[in-house]
Enzyme design. Structure first.
Site: not given
Ligand SMILES: *Cc1c(COP(=O)(O)O)cnc(C)c1O
Length: 388
Positions: A175, A103, A51, A200
């Site tokens: 982000d 998001y 961890r 993504k």
């Molecule tokens: C998908 C997404 C998240 C969350 O990520 P997960 O891997 O699904 O937990 C956060 N910010 C954006 C812009 C996203 O597209």
């Protein structure tokens, strides 16, 4: 050669990874172990417990840091675990400002989890700098930027927002999931930390869930590390391996995503059924100038508003065949979805409409298939639902 001097295509493939000195293995092994032998009681070597740290994860964390041009990377079990780690920095009474078309999962974490711990949130249009300035308070701890925003793809001037955040000693966190470090580098633009959903584009193959934080700030990284280990939202080594496999091709994938999205956006602008096309590469896009300034290309996401009812727009996203009807984005395959009924359905209807997310809005994650097949697919779906 100093790694920092290398181009991003080279860093994507090599950063954090050297052939294994014992076996010559070109890829870092998947260290499937929970614990590590200690040479003497209470004297662990570099690794103690998985961890806290795992060599496959370390390779990924170094790779992510190199891609974002930051000193430190931290990997998480999901994007939300990474975002949660940033929120862990707050104490009750603190205030957070975030984009108003943030998001959906981030909105839910902020309002349904953290509001009950006495954190306060303001959701503002980050392209309106006066609105951001008006929202700033002495208690503001974090200014949370998503750029391009989801799903209207408005590009935020990170440099301006970071300056505003710093004027009240708040952190500016970006982000960077939609753009990736291939298209924009928020740390260089003034952000204190960058966050990712590795699920993504970074992973890129719709086969893994992961998250990341990257910063240049030693102290901030130490705090991230404390919460990463204390809360425990860490990725397993197989996840780390899969993301490393994805980041190697990130530069070439992004090039094709951008090329295809540009072609589709141009085609959409010529369709009578389409009211508005949201693509930052179009001159008609409200934040095109900021995009030109901060981005190297305009990304693989395209949103568009049909002159149609909620039901008709639902029928269109259900009628495509090459585009798969699914949430998420950033994989090699094209996906299509309706924010009102899918990704953004947790936002109260009036708030959603106020933010411009209408019933006829459709979001496409343009993959790396041949662009002609993608356009033919959309055309067939439009014909079936809107004309026929
Ligand atoms: C998908 C997404 C998240 C969350 O990520 P997960 O891997 O699904 O937990 C956060 N910010 C954006 C812009 C996203 O597209």
């Amino acid at each position: 050669m100093d790694d920092d001097d290398q181009q991003i295509e080279t860093r994507a493939i090599h950063a954090g990874q050297q052939p294994d000195p014992e076996t010559g293995s070109v890829m870092p092994p998947i260290y499937a172990t929970s614990t590590y032998e200690q040479p003497a009681p209470g004297e662990p070597t570099e690794y103690e417990y998985s961890r806290t740290g795992n060599p496959t994860r370390t390779a990924l964390e170094e790779n992510l840091a190199a891609l974002e041009g930051g000193a430190h990377g931290r990997a998480f079990a999901s994007g939300m675990a990474a975002i949660n780690t940033v929120l862990n920095l707050c104490e009750s009474g603190d205030h957070v400002i975030a984009s108003n078309d943030v998001y959906g999962g981030t909105y839910r974490l902020f309002t349904q989890v953290y509001e009950q711990y006495d954190l306060e949130f303001d959701f503002v249009d980050m392209t309106d700098h006066d609105a951001v300035e008006d929202a700033l308070r002495d208690e503001t701890e974090i200014v949370w930027v998503e750029t391009p925003t989801n799903p209207l793809l408005r590009v935020v001037d990170t440099t301006a927002i970071a300056d505003l955040a710093h004027s009240v000693d708040a952190l500016c966190v970006v982000d960077n999931t939609f753009a990736t470090p291939i298209l924009q580098q928020p740390l260089a633009d003034g952000a204190d930390a960058v966050c990712h959903s590795l699920t993504k584009y970074m992973g890129g193959h719709s086969d893994v869930v992961g998250g990341a934080l990257v910063t240049d700030d030693d102290e901030l990284d130490e705090q991230f590390g404390f919460y990463q280990n204390s809360v425990g939202g860490t990725p397993d080594p197989f996840t780390a391996f899969l993301v490393l496999r994805g980041t190697k091709t990130l530069p070439v994938r992004m090039e094709r995503h951008c090329e295809n999205a540009r072609a589709i956006a141009a085609w959409l602008t010529e369709q009578p059924a389409v009211e508005t096309v949201y693509y930052p590469g179009l001159e008609s896009h409200p934040t095109h100038d900021v995009a030109r300034k901060l981005m190297d290309d305009y990304g693989g996401m395209v949103s568009f508003e049909l002159d149609a009812t909620l039901e008709q727009a639902s029928d269109v996203v259900a009628a495509t065949e090459v585009f798969t009807l699914a949430e998420s984005l950033g994989g090699v395959e094209s996906l299509i979805e309706q924010p009102a009924t899918m990704t953004h359905q947790t936002i109260p209807r009036q708030e959603r409409l106020d933010a411009g997310l209408t019933d006829g809005l459709i979001r496409a994650s343009v993959g790396i298939e041949h662009k002609d097949d993608l356009i033919d697919d959309l055309e067939a779906a439009f014909d079936r639902v809107l004309v026929g």
